[in-house]
Structures are given as structure tokens and as C-alpha cells.
Scaffold this motif. Structure first.
Motif, PDB file in Angstrom:
ATOM      1  N   UNK A 182      14.765   3.597  -8.717  1.00  0.00           N
ATOM      2  CA  UNK A 182      15.396   3.384  -7.423  1.00  0.00           C
ATOM      3  C   UNK A 182      14.375   3.238  -6.309  1.00  0.00           C
ATOM      4  N   UNK A 183      13.359   4.072  -6.318  1.00  0.00           N
ATOM      5  CA  UNK A 183      12.320   4.003  -5.288  1.00  0.00           C
ATOM      6  C   UNK A 183      11.512   2.714  -5.415  1.00  0.00           C
ATOM      7  N   UNK A 184      11.255   2.297  -6.655  1.00  0.00           N
ATOM      8  CA  UNK A 184      10.490   1.071  -6.880  1.00  0.00           C
ATOM      9  C   UNK A 184      11.237  -0.148  -6.353  1.00  0.00           C
ATOM     10  N   UNK A 185      12.546  -0.204  -6.632  1.00  0.00           N
ATOM     11  CA  UNK A 185      13.355  -1.328  -6.144  1.00  0.00           C
ATOM     12  C   UNK A 185      13.389  -1.325  -4.623  1.00  0.00           C
ATOM     13  N   UNK A 186      13.550  -0.136  -4.034  1.00  0.00           N
ATOM     14  CA  UNK A 186      13.584  -0.024  -2.568  1.00  0.00           C
ATOM     15  C   UNK A 186      12.251  -0.444  -1.957  1.00  0.00           C
ATOM     16  N   UNK A 187      11.153  -0.208  -2.681  1.00  0.00           N
ATOM     17  CA  UNK A 187       9.823  -0.564  -2.195  1.00  0.00           C
ATOM     18  C   UNK A 187       9.487  -2.035  -2.403  1.00  0.00           C
ATOM     19  N   UNK A 188      10.413  -2.783  -3.034  1.00  0.00           N
ATOM     20  CA  UNK A 188      10.193  -4.213  -3.200  1.00  0.00           C
ATOM     21  C   UNK A 188       9.524  -4.623  -4.489  1.00  0.00           C
ATOM     22  N   UNK A 189       9.448  -3.703  -5.451  1.00  0.00           N
ATOM     23  CA  UNK A 189       8.812  -4.036  -6.728  1.00  0.00           C
ATOM     24  C   UNK A 189       9.610  -5.102  -7.464  1.00  0.00           C
ATOM     25  N   UNK A 191       6.575   7.136 -16.072  1.00  0.00           N
ATOM     26  CA  UNK A 191       6.934   5.722 -15.965  1.00  0.00           C
ATOM     27  C   UNK A 191       7.206   5.131 -17.352  1.00  0.00           C
ATOM     28  N   UNK A 192       8.437   4.678 -17.629  1.00  0.00           N
ATOM     29  CA  UNK A 192       8.733   4.088 -18.938  1.00  0.00           C
ATOM     30  C   UNK A 192       7.869   2.865 -19.254  1.00  0.00           C
ATOM     31  N   UNK A 193       7.431   2.138 -18.211  1.00  0.00           N
ATOM     32  CA  UNK A 193       6.592   0.963 -18.449  1.00  0.00           C
ATOM     33  C   UNK A 193       5.249   1.391 -19.036  1.00  0.00           C
ATOM     34  N   UNK A 194       4.618   2.375 -18.406  1.00  0.00           N
ATOM     35  CA  UNK A 194       3.327   2.865 -18.888  1.00  0.00           C
ATOM     36  C   UNK A 194       3.473   3.530 -20.249  1.00  0.00           C
ATOM     37  N   UNK A 195       4.420   4.454 -20.352  1.00  0.00           N
ATOM     38  CA  UNK A 195       4.588   5.210 -21.583  1.00  0.00           C
ATOM     39  C   UNK A 195       5.094   4.344 -22.735  1.00  0.00           C
ATOM     40  N   UNK A 196       6.024   3.432 -22.436  1.00  0.00           N
ATOM     41  CA  UNK A 196       6.580   2.585 -23.481  1.00  0.00           C
ATOM     42  C   UNK A 196       5.611   1.536 -23.982  1.00  0.00           C
ATOM     43  N   UNK A 197       4.866   0.914 -23.058  1.00  0.00           N
ATOM     44  CA  UNK A 197       3.940  -0.152 -23.449  1.00  0.00           C
ATOM     45  C   UNK A 197       2.739   0.378 -24.217  1.00  0.00           C
ATOM     46  N   UNK A 198       2.396   1.658 -24.009  1.00  0.00           N
ATOM     47  CA  UNK A 198       1.261   2.229 -24.728  1.00  0.00           C
ATOM     48  C   UNK A 198       1.485   2.224 -26.237  1.00  0.00           C
ATOM     49  N   UNK A 199       2.745   2.212 -26.640  1.00  0.00           N
ATOM     50  CA  UNK A 199       3.075   2.226 -28.071  1.00  0.00           C
ATOM     51  C   UNK A 199       3.432   0.847 -28.605  1.00  0.00           C
ATOM     52  N   UNK A 200       3.246  -0.180 -27.771  1.00  0.00           N
ATOM     53  CA  UNK A 200       3.624  -1.527 -28.182  1.00  0.00           C
ATOM     54  C   UNK A 200       2.430  -2.479 -28.105  1.00  0.00           C
ATOM     55  N   UNK A 202      15.148   7.931 -10.711  1.00  0.00           N
ATOM     56  CA  UNK A 202      14.624   8.119  -9.354  1.00  0.00           C
ATOM     57  C   UNK A 202      13.455   7.175  -9.103  1.00  0.00           C
ATOM     58  N   UNK A 203      12.549   7.104 -10.076  1.00  0.00           N
ATOM     59  CA  UNK A 203      11.406   6.190  -9.977  1.00  0.00           C
ATOM     60  C   UNK A 203      11.885   4.749  -9.817  1.00  0.00           C
ATOM     61  N   UNK A 228       0.832  -1.209   0.000  1.00  0.00           N
ATOM     62  CA  UNK A 228       0.000   0.000   0.000  1.00  0.00           C
ATOM     63  C   UNK A 228       0.867   1.259   0.000  1.00  0.00           C
ATOM     64  N   UNK A 229       1.986   1.205   0.719  1.00  0.00           N
ATOM     65  CA  UNK A 229       2.870   2.368   0.814  1.00  0.00           C
ATOM     66  C   UNK A 229       3.421   2.753  -0.559  1.00  0.00           C
ATOM     67  N   UNK A 230       3.814   1.741  -1.372  1.00  0.00           N
ATOM     68  CA  UNK A 230       4.342   2.036  -2.701  1.00  0.00           C
ATOM     69  C   UNK A 230       3.239   2.553  -3.614  1.00  0.00           C
ATOM     70  N   UNK A 231       2.056   1.999  -3.542  1.00  0.00           N
ATOM     71  CA  UNK A 231       0.937   2.475  -4.363  1.00  0.00           C
ATOM     72  C   UNK A 231       0.639   3.933  -4.046  1.00  0.00           C
ATOM     73  N   UNK A 232       0.599   4.277  -2.761  1.00  0.00           N
ATOM     74  CA  UNK A 232       0.335   5.656  -2.343  1.00  0.00           C
ATOM     75  C   UNK A 232       1.425   6.594  -2.859  1.00  0.00           C
ATOM     76  N   UNK A 233       2.680   6.163  -2.755  1.00  0.00           N
ATOM     77  CA  UNK A 233       3.798   6.976  -3.234  1.00  0.00           C
ATOM     78  C   UNK A 233       3.716   7.184  -4.742  1.00  0.00           C
ATOM     79  N   UNK A 234       3.416   6.143  -5.469  1.00  0.00           N
ATOM     80  CA  UNK A 234       3.324   6.207  -6.930  1.00  0.00           C
ATOM     81  C   UNK A 234       2.235   7.193  -7.360  1.00  0.00           C
ATOM     82  N   UNK A 235       1.081   7.107  -6.713  1.00  0.00           N
ATOM     83  CA  UNK A 235      -0.032   7.994  -7.054  1.00  0.00           C
ATOM     84  C   UNK A 235       0.252   9.422  -6.619  1.00  0.00           C
ATOM     85  N   UNK A 236       0.839   9.572  -5.450  1.00  0.00           N
ATOM     86  CA  UNK A 236       1.146  10.898  -4.910  1.00  0.00           C
ATOM     87  C   UNK A 236       2.091  11.666  -5.831  1.00  0.00           C
TER      88      UNK A 236
END
Length: 237
Positions: free
Chosen positions: A101-108, A71-80, A98-99, A56-64
Motif C-alpha cells: 500500500x505504501x509503495x503504490x501511494x509512493x508511486x512505485x 519485501x516479497x520481491x527481494x525474498x521471493x526472487x532470491x530463490x528464483x 502495508x508495504x 528519494x522520499x520512498x527510498x528513505x522510507x524503505x530503508x528506514x
């Protein structure tokens, strides 16, 4: 492993609530042997819908931070249209690093793969899995499971659309799961022999599924049936 996945897909067809779908997403995470599974959908009006196993903490951070904007995943996949390994995307920008690094630290996880999905009336969704395997281990794991991931992505999206009943829901002709499987594999470039082998059925049985789907879709031939199923959002390729 395959039997367990088929059992989960059968359970998915019986899901009637978001809570039950969330439970099943967690079961899929274990079955697919990954750290996380994420389903995220955006319909034609911009409404978002997600089911995931992140904290939940990572989801809140991502939305905040509105990270979807960069996000390269969102932006890149939209064209694929085909499954995308996250490391093939551009993470060179400072905001992206930065994104990450934070994602890896959050356990993604340090590895990820996403299946882009295009549904009815402009709906766009991603079905993603992530993990902490090494590059070589991840490449082997995803190569062995990519067909399953594509099929599971389709079933999860179909069920999520049923549950959400959003403004982009439109009536489509109903195909059986096996008819969908058959057309999906053909759309991915499989020959009939390869598709039959992948589904563990005879070519004769495969032909029965294809002809049944063709009749339901009002298609003149197999290629036409695949095209119609794709435009109606029935397949994920």
C-alpha cells in the motif's frame, strides 16, 4: 525501439561513473516504457549498491523501515532464477500488504517484474521495472519485452560491478556483447535458429559467436561453454 535499445547498450559500455550510469537508467526507463527502473545489488559481504528512479522520499522510507527484510520481491526472487512478476508473489501477510500500500501511494506502481541476477562470488542483484498498467496490458507489455529486459539486466549488472569494484570483484574471461547474447539465449532454451532470429543474424554468424566464446572459456562444447559462462557470472537467465 530495438535500435534505440541497442544504442543505449552501446552507451552503457562507455559509462565510467555512477552518475552517468544513473542517467542511463533513467533513459532505459523511457525506452522500456515503464514508470520505474531499479537495479539493486548485494555482494557476498552484505554490501548494497543501488541505482533507481524511485523518489528519494520512498527510498528513505524503505530503508528506514528495513522493508527489504519482508519485501516479497527481494525474498521471493532470491530463490528464483527466471523473471518474476510481482503479482505471483505472496503479499497476503499484514506487513507485506502495508508495504504494498505504501509503495503504490509512493508511486512505485501496481505492477512489477524483476530479473534475478547471480554474479561472481555470491553476488545477488535484481533488475526491476514497475508500472501502473492493467493486468492484461502489463502481461502483454512484459511478454513483448522480457528478452530485452534480461539482456539489459545483464549489461547493467556487468557495468555496476565494474564501477563499484567491490570486494566480490573477480577477474573473468572477457566475452564480447554478441557472444554473451548468443550464450544467454541458448541458456534460456532457445534453439540456434530461434537465437539467430532473435539477434537478427544468420545461423552461421551465430555459430561463429558461439565457437569464439567456447574457445575463450576453454569449453569442450556449447553446453560446457554455457555452464562455464553461468558459473562465472557472465550470463543472466
Amino acid at each position: 525501439m530495438r535500435r534505440r535499445l541497442e544504442a543505449l547498450i552501446e552507451r552503457l559500455a562507455e559509462v565510467e561513473t555512477v552518475e552517468a550510469l544513473t542517467e542511463l537508467i533513467h533513459a532505459l526507463r523511457d525506452n522500456l516504457d515503464v514508470e520505474h527502473v531499479v537495479y539493486h545489488s548485494v555482494n557476498s559481504t552484505g554490501q548494497q549498491y543501488g541505482i533507481l528512479t524511485y523518489s528519494d522520499a520512498w527510498v528513505e522510507r524503505y530503508l528506514e523501515q528495513d522493508y527489504a527484510r519482508i519485501d516479497p520481491v527481494v525474498q521471493g526472487c532470491f530463490r528464483r532464477f527466471h523473471p518474476v512478476d510481482w503479482k505471483s508473489l505472496d503479499w497476503s501477510g499484514k506487513p507485506q500488504r502495508t508495504l504494498l500500500g505504501e509503495a503504490i501511494e509512493a508511486g512505485v506502481g501496481r505492477q512489477g517484474l524483476s530479473v534475478p541476477i547471480r554474479g561472481p562470488n555470491g553476488q545477488f542483484a535484481l533488475f526491476s521495472v514497475s508500472d501502473n498498467r492493467s493486468d492484461a496490458e502489463w502481461a502483454r507489455h512484459t511478454a513483448a519485452r522480457v528478452r530485452e529486459l534480461i539482456l539489459v539486466a545483464h549489461y547493467v549488472n556487468q557495468k555496476a560491478l565494474e564501477l563499484e569494484r567491490g570486494t566480490d570483484m573477480v577477474p573473468v574471461r572477457s566475452l564480447s556483447p554478441r557472444e554473451i547474447d548468443a550464450l544467454t539465449l541458448l541458456a534460456m532454451g532457445y534453439s540456434r535458429a530461434q537465437a539467430a532470429e532473435s539477434l537478427a543474424i544468420s545461423e552461421h554468424t551465430l555459430r561463429v559467436y558461439i565457437e569464439s566464446a567456447r574457445f575463450k572459456l576453454g569449453a569442450s562444447n556449447t553446453t560446457h561453454a554455457v555452464a562455464r559462462a553461468l558459473t562465472q557470472g557472465l550470463l543472466v537467465v
